[in-house]
Design a protein around this motif. Structure first.
Motif, PDB file in Angstrom:
ATOM      1  N   ALA A  17       0.861  -1.189   0.000  1.00  0.00           N
ATOM      2  CA  ALA A  17       0.000   0.000   0.000  1.00  0.00           C
ATOM      3  C   ALA A  17       0.894   1.235   0.000  1.00  0.00           C
ATOM      4  CB  ALA A  17      -0.903  -0.008   1.230  1.00  0.00           C
ATOM      5  N   VAL A  47      -4.651   4.270  -3.213  1.00  0.00           N
ATOM      6  CA  VAL A  47      -6.073   4.577  -3.082  1.00  0.00           C
ATOM      7  C   VAL A  47      -6.258   6.092  -3.187  1.00  0.00           C
ATOM      8  CG1 VAL A  47      -8.134   4.281  -1.667  1.00  0.00           C
ATOM      9  CG2 VAL A  47      -6.268   2.619  -1.492  1.00  0.00           C
ATOM     10  N   HIS A 123       4.224   5.515  10.483  1.00  0.00           N
ATOM     11  CA  HIS A 123       4.949   6.685  11.001  1.00  0.00           C
ATOM     12  C   HIS A 123       5.080   6.667  12.513  1.00  0.00           C
ATOM     13  CE1 HIS A 123       3.783   8.656   7.130  1.00  0.00           C
ATOM     14  NE2 HIS A 123       5.004   9.096   7.272  1.00  0.00           N
TER      15      HIS A 123
END
Ligand code: AMP
Length: 154
Positions: A17, A47, A123
């Motif tokens: 992703a 996306v 993150h």
């Protein structure tokens, strides 16, 4: 059969992703390494938001967005994914651009494409993300398969 054989994961389809920031290269590169190691298929997914039907939050009203703008955004994402694969040295990598929220898009494609490992950037969660929840966090809690959260963002 040894204990090592039993415990070793055997991935067949890895889904990376990517958010099209420099972190996306890190995530995709790690996924490609793993795909090579396991002899698995690799799909790289981005996306994009659905600008036409779904506002991002309930309190937002839907903007009158031209269908052409949505098409343009999807086309740009496709071109960016192609560039990313070129940087990885393999333009034949399977690519998908999905129109949805990142969390739902990643989960839907993982199910639909029968991925057995999702590789996603993480993150660490702080500040506003703590309230809203990061993409990695959201995906993790509903994932239909294993997830590898790659540390990104320095
Ligand atoms: P974030 O929650 O924005 O910090 O994103 C964390 C990770 O989620 C990214 O490194 C990507 O792996 C994934 N991600 C975020 N947004 C997208 C997107 N629009 N499409 C695909 N993956 C995404």
């Amino acid at each position: 059969m040894s204990q090592d054989d039993i415990d070793k994961p055997d991935y067949h389809h890895i889904l990376a992703a990517v958010d099209l920031s420099p972190d996306g290269d890190t995530v995709a590169r790690r996924a490609l390494e793993l795909a090579r190691e396991f002899g698995a298929r690799l799909t790289v997914l981005h996306v994009t938001a659905n600008l036409i039907e779904e506002p991002a939050y309930e309190f937002m009203t839907t903007l009158p967005v031209d269908v052409d703008i949505q098409t343009e955004i999807v086309d740009q994402a496709k071109a960016s994914l192609k560039d990313l694969c070129r940087r990885l040295g393999d333009e034949d990598i399977h690519r998908i651009v999905e129109v949805d929220t990142p969390k739902h898009g990643i989960l839907d494609v993982a199910r639909r494409e029968e991925a057995d490992l999702i590789v996603i950037g993480n993150h660490g969660v702080h500040g506003l993300e703590l309230l809203l929840g990061s993409t990695a966090n959201g995906v993790l809690h509903h994932a239909p398969c294993d997830i590898l959260a790659v540390k990104v963002g320095g």
